[in-house]
Scaffold this active site. Structure first.
Site, PDB file in Angstrom:
ATOM      1  CE  LYS A 170      -1.562   2.840   2.970  1.00  0.00           C
ATOM      2  NZ  LYS A 170      -1.625   4.099   2.166  1.00  0.00           N
ATOM      3  N   GLY A 201      -4.747   3.280  -1.521  1.00  0.00           N
ATOM      4  CA  GLY A 201      -5.727   3.740  -0.555  1.00  0.00           C
ATOM      5  C   GLY A 201      -5.103   4.507   0.589  1.00  0.00           C
ATOM      6  CG  ASP A 202      -7.828   6.396   3.289  1.00  0.00           C
ATOM      7  OD1 ASP A 202      -8.043   5.218   3.645  1.00  0.00           O
ATOM      8  OD2 ASP A 202      -8.744   7.236   3.149  1.00  0.00           O
ATOM      9  N   GLY A 203      -4.787   5.319   4.958  1.00  0.00           N
ATOM     10  CA  GLY A 203      -4.492   4.520   6.136  1.00  0.00           C
ATOM     11  C   GLY A 203      -5.700   3.827   6.742  1.00  0.00           C
ATOM     12  N   PRO A 204      -6.777   4.565   7.041  1.00  0.00           N
ATOM     13  CG  PRO A 204      -8.016   6.304   7.987  1.00  0.00           C
ATOM     14  CD  PRO A 204      -6.911   6.038   7.009  1.00  0.00           C
ATOM     15  CB  VAL A 206      -5.830   0.358   2.157  1.00  0.00           C
ATOM     16  CG1 VAL A 206      -4.867  -0.727   1.698  1.00  0.00           C
ATOM     17  CG2 VAL A 206      -6.923   0.564   1.127  1.00  0.00           C
ATOM     18  N   GLY A 207      -4.634   0.666   5.053  1.00  0.00           N
ATOM     19  CA  GLY A 207      -3.543   0.398   5.980  1.00  0.00           C
ATOM     20  C   GLY A 207      -3.997  -0.337   7.227  1.00  0.00           C
ATOM     21  CD  GLU A 245      12.673   5.094   8.151  1.00  0.00           C
ATOM     22  OE1 GLU A 245      12.426   6.190   8.711  1.00  0.00           O
ATOM     23  OE2 GLU A 245      12.722   4.953   6.928  1.00  0.00           O
ATOM     24  CB  CYS A 279      12.434  10.122   8.515  1.00  0.00           C
ATOM     25  SG  CYS A 279      13.003   8.783   7.448  1.00  0.00           S
ATOM     26  CD  GLU A 378      10.248  13.521  11.252  1.00  0.00           C
ATOM     27  OE1 GLU A 378      11.134  12.982  10.585  1.00  0.00           O
ATOM     28  OE2 GLU A 378       9.226  12.919  11.647  1.00  0.00           O
TER      29      GLU A 378
END
Length: 476
Positions: A170, A201-204, A206-207, A245, A279, A378
């Protein structure tokens, strides 16, 4: 305008389970550059099922067969390098020199490294009366961010393929074009059906379903610490392996010697690359207190030489990826001003002459204290903070006074001193004088994550270790 409305599942381009799309905005123009389909739990189920079916045969494939597949991917990757670079510029605003250079080349470097490692990797080892066997862990859920798309896809997909795992990728919905082209590359290279699957897709949507899926054996995630916590929480109920990571706030200790000017300048340029959206960036520059004024002037001159503009032009940096990112950076710049840090260069708003696009001024703060917000959080933009130290011990104390521990840097002519400093910094990697190595492990301490990627160490999290007792050669 690009339209990617199908997913790659089971070796075929298939329609999503639902009709939902996401507009991908070109951050340099603020105009829609394309649409991608948004997946759901049903698409994840279908992809995981395909990966599980393929695992039965791919996990038993030989090293020779897997090397052949990886070499086929390399040939196709090189053929499509220009397409990947163009997509990177369009979806995340990377200047063409960076997109077609380091961004795409990192992916190729990770692939050639994986091939070299696989050809020499020891999967079985006799120890006393036992045979120690390293076997592929199974179906892997791979979740990648938008800032270095090809590198971050490569460090997950290629070790997974090399070790005999199957997977569902994803990519970030903010940089989906490169993910789609990457799937086309693997398809053209002849990766067996079901071994690699792509669901956008997005996090909610598919992630989350991917991380929590009971038939996924491990999840590898790169992104923010906040999102990493969510992934680990979703994965916990099925007790799967999770590697992450995450964020960073890299210290860059500049030693007090005659290379000071060059090292401050290099530190500024390294921070600004990719518009600061890295990062592992050297975002906290530590200089001797007696040379703070000098460092600030050098950094000001360096930042003033960082050209910014249309990523299709001849500029060093382009925009940041999205309006939300631009707004967050502006808030943190204002916080730095409010907290009393000295604004040396840059600041609020767009650079002069740029009236649209998510362009952030290359910004430098001096006289920063390590308890200030801009030294703790960050920023993920082209913003450098300069802090002072009284002694090497003090510099190391400041460097380690962070919740992160991803990457750190030491610069100076005295290599013995630099090596001593590097050993005392609590971070997953410490670069001395711009050191770089594809074979070196990469990953973080503390809230910067767990597990390691790159080189041979990148294989380990995709393997289970089995001990076969009573396997002494003299009993054969």
């Amino acid at each position: 305008m690009r339209e990617y409305l199908k997913f790659y599942i089971g070796g075929e381009w298939v329609d999503p389970a639902r009709k939902a799309t996401f507009d991908v905005v070109n951050p340099a123009t603020e105009e829609v550059a394309g649409r991608v389909a948004l997946g759901s739990g049903a698409d994840v189920d279908r992809a995981v099922t395909a990966a599980r079916k393929a695992f039965a045969t791919w996990s038993q494939s030989s090293i020779v067969d897997r090397v052949e597949v990886l070499r086929s991917i390399l040939a196709e990757y090189q053929r499509r390098a220009g397409d990947l670079g163009a997509a990177l510029t369009e979806e995340m605003g990377a200047p063409t020199s960076l997109a077609n250079g380091f961004q795409v080349n990192l992916g190729a470097g990770q692939l050639t490294t994986a091939i070299d490692v696989l050809e020499n990797f020891v999967f079985e080892e006799q120890r006393g009366g036992s045979l120690i066997v390293k076997e592929p862990i199974g179906v892997c859920g791979l979740i990648t961010p938008w800032n270095w798309p090809m590198n971050l896809i490569a460090v997950k997909v290629f070790p997974a393929l090399a070790t005999g795992c199957t997977m569902v990728l994803k990519p970030s919905e903010r940089s989906p074009f490169t993910g789609q082209i990457f799937a086309e590359i693997l398809d053209a290279a002849g990766v067996p059906a079901g071994v690699f699957n792509l669901v956008q897709g997005d996090g909610p949507s598919v992630g989350g379903p991917l991380a929590s899926h009971s038939d996924v054996d491990m999840v590898s995630f790169t992104g923010s610490t906040r999102a990493g916590v969510s992934v680990a929480t979703n994965a916990a109920t099925s007790v799967k392996r999770v590697t992450q990571e995450l964020g960073g706030k890299g210290p860059n200790i500049i030693l007090d010697d005659d290379s000071f000017r060059d090292n401050v300048t290099k530190g500024v340029m390294a921070m600004m690359m990719n518009s600061g959206q890295t990062c592992s960036a050297p975002s906290r520059m530590l200089v001797p207190g007696s040379r703070m004024g000098e460092a600030a002037q050098i950094a000001k001159e360096a930042a003033a030489n960082v050209s910014i503009g249309d990523p299709n032009g001849d500029f060093a940096i382009g925009p940041v990826v999205a309006k939300s990112q631009f707004d967050a950076i502006q808030t943190l710049i204002q916080q730095g001003i409010d907290d009393g840090a000295t604004l040396v260069h840059g600041g609020l708003g767009r650079p002069e002459g740029l009236t649209s696009g998510y362009f952030v001024k290359p910004t430098v703060f001096a006289d920063v204290k390590n308890d200030m917000t801009i030294a703790r959080e960050e920023i993920f933009g082209p913003v450098l903070t300069i802090l002072s130290y009284d002694s090497i011990d003090h510099a190391i104390e400041i460097a380690n006074d962070t919740e992160y521990g991803l990457a750190a840097f030491v610069a100076g002519n005295d290599l013995e001193a630099a090596r001593d400093v590097a050993k005392r910094i609590r971070a997953g990697s410490v670069a001395i004088n711009d050191g770089f190595d594809f074979a070196a492990p990469f990953g973080g301490y503390k809230k910067s994550g767990n597990g390691r990627e790159w080189g041979e160490f990148g294989f380990h999290d995709y393997l289970e270790i089995k001990a076969i007792l009573g396997h002494s050669p003299d009993r054969a």
